[in-house]
Design a protein around this motif. Structure first.
Motif, PDB file in Angstrom:
ATOM      1  N   LEU A  75      41.394  44.303  29.521  1.00  0.00           N
ATOM      2  CA  LEU A  75      40.126  44.173  28.813  1.00  0.00           C
ATOM      3  C   LEU A  75      40.024  45.331  27.835  1.00  0.00           C
ATOM      4  O   LEU A  75      40.263  46.484  28.206  1.00  0.00           O
ATOM      5  CB  LEU A  75      38.950  44.198  29.794  1.00  0.00           C
ATOM      6  N   CYS A 131      39.628  34.976  34.881  1.00  0.00           N
ATOM      7  CA  CYS A 131      39.622  36.194  34.074  1.00  0.00           C
ATOM      8  C   CYS A 131      40.375  35.938  32.768  1.00  0.00           C
ATOM      9  O   CYS A 131      41.403  35.239  32.768  1.00  0.00           O
ATOM     10  CB  CYS A 131      40.277  37.348  34.831  1.00  0.00           C
ATOM     11  N   PRO A 132      39.909  36.474  31.637  1.00  0.00           N
ATOM     12  CA  PRO A 132      38.732  37.332  31.508  1.00  0.00           C
ATOM     13  C   PRO A 132      37.442  36.510  31.508  1.00  0.00           C
ATOM     14  O   PRO A 132      37.445  35.319  31.221  1.00  0.00           O
ATOM     15  CB  PRO A 132      38.944  38.001  30.157  1.00  0.00           C
ATOM     16  N   ARG A 140      30.784  47.348  30.429  1.00  0.00           N
ATOM     17  CA  ARG A 140      31.348  46.035  30.748  1.00  0.00           C
ATOM     18  C   ARG A 140      31.705  45.997  32.229  1.00  0.00           C
ATOM     19  O   ARG A 140      32.145  46.993  32.819  1.00  0.00           O
ATOM     20  CB  ARG A 140      32.623  45.766  29.926  1.00  0.00           C
TER      21      ARG A 140
END
Length: 822
Positions: free
Chosen positions: A93, A211-212, A116
């Motif tokens: 990320l 994910c993400p 985040r």
């Protein structure tokens, strides 16, 4: 054993961090610094210096550990942002600071504080405890130092619980998401989100455990189901849609409020960068509650069908009682009626102004060949000789010039009786009215098929894209079934179809009894009462059924573009009712099916144009108001002169006649109108229609389809009130059944309109603003206020049709030359 496992796990984590540090230390980036959760790290980076932090933790089976990363940088330099890269076991990320969001017209909004939530990982029972490590890389391509702050924490309340409210705060650069797992006995849940503040605009999304996680404004729409929100949102989620029986609930704050009906800040002009930081925070509360069980669906369907099947039972009882009464009368011998003398008292203005027994205004059976046609049973054609000959239909009775002249004499008399306007061959007139029935079936098929196809496409788009802003449901009471997102709104329209079919059966029964009487050459059927033509009644029944079909289609995905589907047949129902009411006392001069449906087509075209151009275009409203006023004048003249309005061969003569009447009666000598009752009705009707035209011109309502429907309904109610008042003035009676239907119609319409005005959504606003009006179910935990409106309006329309069907049953024993025309 538990005391031994903890030190061993700690030793393994330390060894893992040492190995990683050695591996990374060999690279150009330098060795990672071991990080501690809950501690703020400050530093500076540039093109030649970057920082790496390593955070290690252990997860137990059945435990979901989520980590949140908070970063901050004082730099506003967009050329050299600070880059943050977070590496996990199964994903990466990354983002930059300042974080840039784009709004309408490419406006940019920069945020220097970003946090985040990292995609969590849950160890399986087979693998046992799992050791996790997270790397956070901080870098920049700037030739100078840029300072930053870093904070990594573990989220304690990451998993949402059923029936337990949870409060939190979010912003565009600090989105939030949480995990929810279905309990064993729950197959469907409703996610309810509320906020005290309307703005900032936010988005609620439900995403699978992948994910993400898409948790930024520019990518939240890439996955799952989502809807915009101001103060309230609700999403129904079913277990079958998530194989893992769990999902993420994502909350994103938009950088602008335009999507929720707000305005762009006035301080933003053009493409100007501005740092907003935490100016757009929003406090939210989320509660996940179980939805209804499958048994409630079954109860709701039984309730819907049984409620309206009870109308069938009531109709059977009434028909049986009527059959018993007829049998008793037949066995006792039918008494001959008083030739209408008991119906028209001497106090009535028509008879009071005529000599005793002269029957002024009625056609003397020996006066003319036109008036004598079929005046006695033996002169009539056999009742069973109805054929489909188009030659008879096109001949239309009036073929000789002297009969055309006779029309002018008869229809322009001061006082008219029903025998004056029921001179045409009954078979030809009945066939013409049957065209209404066959034409509306054709129209229904050609209109409904593309509508059904379109709403299926709408529903498919909603299901595929997950965009719940396309359809304006009451999301607090939207129960899905199959591919339908709001099955309850579709089911509640079953009443229109069942009661429409029941009305067809009632009309069919009357039609059969009438034909039998005609075959027996019953004098009361031939020369007494209102002439029976059932074509318009059949058309009304089909229109009621189609209203249910198209209303159901509209509620598959209600929105601004397809609202006319819900109203098109309402126009036709109102128009057909007015035509039927007029046909009752004017059977020979009513509009043909072709001209009537052509008029409805023009109205529907205007409705479509109003949807496209009626929002803000003044020119459209000017043209529509002119058409409305001119059509009112033309129709008024047609009604006032009983269709004898032409001057010469010019159809524009109707307007010349209007001008002549106004000049002669109102300016030159101010004389009393020749047809006072009709004049009063038409004056009031024109005032109502002109008021509608002025209102539309001034306010320009956005809901143009409802505006036109209001015009139709007001005109219908005005004409019905006039008809009943004139009927009572003529000393005619209201029998118990029509009186009951009138009372039931008024009561049920009043109740229905109460629920109709309980606005639960509005496509005149943005989807987020519409959701502020959403409310929970109020009937059986399945139906909302609008569903009850569907139930009651279907019953109200059914009773309204019965009023028109039975209103003049008292005249069945009155000669037609004693029944006044009004």
């Amino acid at each position: 054993m538990a005391g031994v496992a903890a030190p061993v796990s700690g030793a393994l984590l330390c060894a893992l961090l040492w190995v990683v540090a050695e591996a990374v230390g060999a690279g150009p980036g330098g060795s990672p610094a071991p990080g501690a959760f809950g501690r703020v790290y400050r530093g500076a980076v540039n093109i030649s210096a970057e920082r790496v932090y390593a955070f290690a933790y252990s997860s137990e089976p059945g435990q979901v550990d989520a980590v949140r990363v908070y970063v901050n940088s004082s730099s506003e330099n967009l050329q050299y942002p600070v880059l943050f890269v977070v590496r996990q076991q199964k994903g990466v990320l990354s983002w930059q600071v300042p974080l840039i969001f784009r709004g309408l017209y490419q406006r940019t909004y920069n945020y220097q504080e970003v946090s985040r939530t990292l995609c969590p990982s849950e160890p399986t029972p087979e693998t046992g405890p799992s050791d996790q490590i997270i790397f956070v890389d901080v870098a920049s391509m700037a030739p100078f130092n840029i300072t930053y702050e870093l904070l990594v924490t573990r989220i304690e309340n990451f998993q949402l619980e059923t029936n337990k409210a949870f409060n939190f705060t979010a912003s565009p650069s600090q989105p939030q998401y949480f995990l929810y797992k279905f309990p064993q006995d729950v197959d469907s849940v409703i996610i309810k989100v509320v906020s005290d503040a309307v703005y900032p605009c936010s988005v609620v999304s439900v995403q699978d455990i992948v994910c993400p996680v898409y948790d930024l404004d520019h990518n939240v729409e890439f996955n799952g189901v989502y809807q915009s929100m101001t103060k309230q949102a609700a999403i129904t989620v079913q277990r079958k849609d998530f194989p893992g029986e769990q999902f993420f609930v994502v909350f994103v704050i938009k950088p602008e409020d335009y999507a929720c009906g707000g305005s762009v800040p006035s301080s933003i002009h053009g493409n100007v960068n501005r740092t907003w930081n935490l100016q757009r925070t929003k406090n939210l509360q989320v509660t996940i509650v179980p939805s209804i069980k499958k048994s409630v669906y079954v109860q709701a369907m039984f309730f819907s069908f049984l409620s309206f099947l009870s109308f069938y039972l009531g109709s059977v009882v009434v028909a049986f009682v009527h059959y018993i009464r007829v049998r008793r009368k037949a066995s006792a011998g039918r008494l001959s009626p008083e030739d209408g003398s008991g119906i028209m008292t001497s106090s009535h203005p028509i008879t009071a102004s005529t000599p005793e027994g002269s029957s002024y205004g009625a056609i003397d059976e020996s006066s003319s060949s036109g008036g004598r046609q079929f005046s006695s049973p033996e002169r009539r054609p056999p009742a069973g000789s109805d054929t489909d000959s188009s030659v008879e239909e096109e001949s239309d009775f009036d073929t000789m010039p002297e009969i055309e002249s006779d029309k002018n004499v008869i229809r322009t008399k001061v006082f008219l009786y029903l025998s004056d306007l029921s001179r045409k061959d009954r078979r030809i007139v009945s066939k013409k009215y049957k065209i209404y029935f066959w034409n509306i079936i054709t129209i229904a098929v050609f209109y409904a098929l593309p509508v059904i196809q379109l709403v299926i496409t709408y529903q498919t788009v909603v299901n595929v894209t997950g965009n719940q802003d396309i359809c304006y449901y009451n999301f607090l009471c939207a129960h899905p079934l199959g591919v339908l997102s709001a099955f309850n709104n579709v089911l509640s329209n079953v009443g229109h179809m069942l009661l429409g079919f029941l009305f067809l059966l009632i009309v069919l029964r009357r039609d059969i009894l009438h034909r039998r009487a005609m075959e027996m050459k019953d004098i009361y059927t031939l020369d007494y009462g209102i002439p029976k033509h059932f074509g318009l009644f059949y058309a009304m029944g089909i229109a009621l059924m189609m209203e249910g079909v198209l209303s159901a289609c509209y509620h598959v995905c209600p929105n601004y573009s397809n609202f006319q589907f819900d109203t098109s047949f309402m126009y036709m129902i109102a128009g057909l009712c007015m035509l039927k009411l007029y046909q009752t006392r004017h059977p020979d001069i009513n509009a043909s099916a072709y001209s009537a449906y052509a008029s409805f087509a023009v109205v529907i075209c205007l409705a479509v144009l109003g949807v496209v151009f009626g929002k803000n275009d003044m020119w459209f409203w000017v043209i529509f108001s002119m058409i409305h006023v001119l059509a009112s004048l033309a129709l008024s003249t047609q009604i006032y002169y009983m269709g004898r309005f032409k001057i010469g061969k010019c159809y524009m003569g109707v307007f010349r006649r209007v001008a002549m009447v106004l000049y002669t009666d109102c300016i030159q000598q101010c004389s009393r109108p020749m047809y006072m009752d009709r004049m009063v009705l038409l004056i009031v009707g024109n005032l109502v229609n002109w008021s509608f035209a002025i209102f539309g011109l001034v306010y320009r309502p956005r809901d143009f389809a409802s505006y036109i429907l209001g015009i139709f309904i007001c005109n219908l109610l005005l004409y019905l009130a006039f008809y009943i008042i004139m009927k009572l003035r003529s000393s005619e009676k209201l029998l118990p059944i029509p009186l009951f239907c009138i009372v039931a119609t008024a009561v049920v319409w009043a109740a229905a309109l109460y629920f109709f005005f309980q606005t639960l959504s509005s496509w005149e606003e943005t989807p987020a603003e519409s959701r502020e009006k959403n409310r929970p179910c109020i009937l059986l935990g399945f139906f909302d206020d609008h569903d009850i409106w569907h139930f009651l309006s279907a019953a109200a329309l059914f009773f309204s049709f019965l009023v028109l069907l039975t209103l003049d049953d008292d005249l069945d024993v009155v000669r037609r030359d004693k029944i006044p025309v009004f």
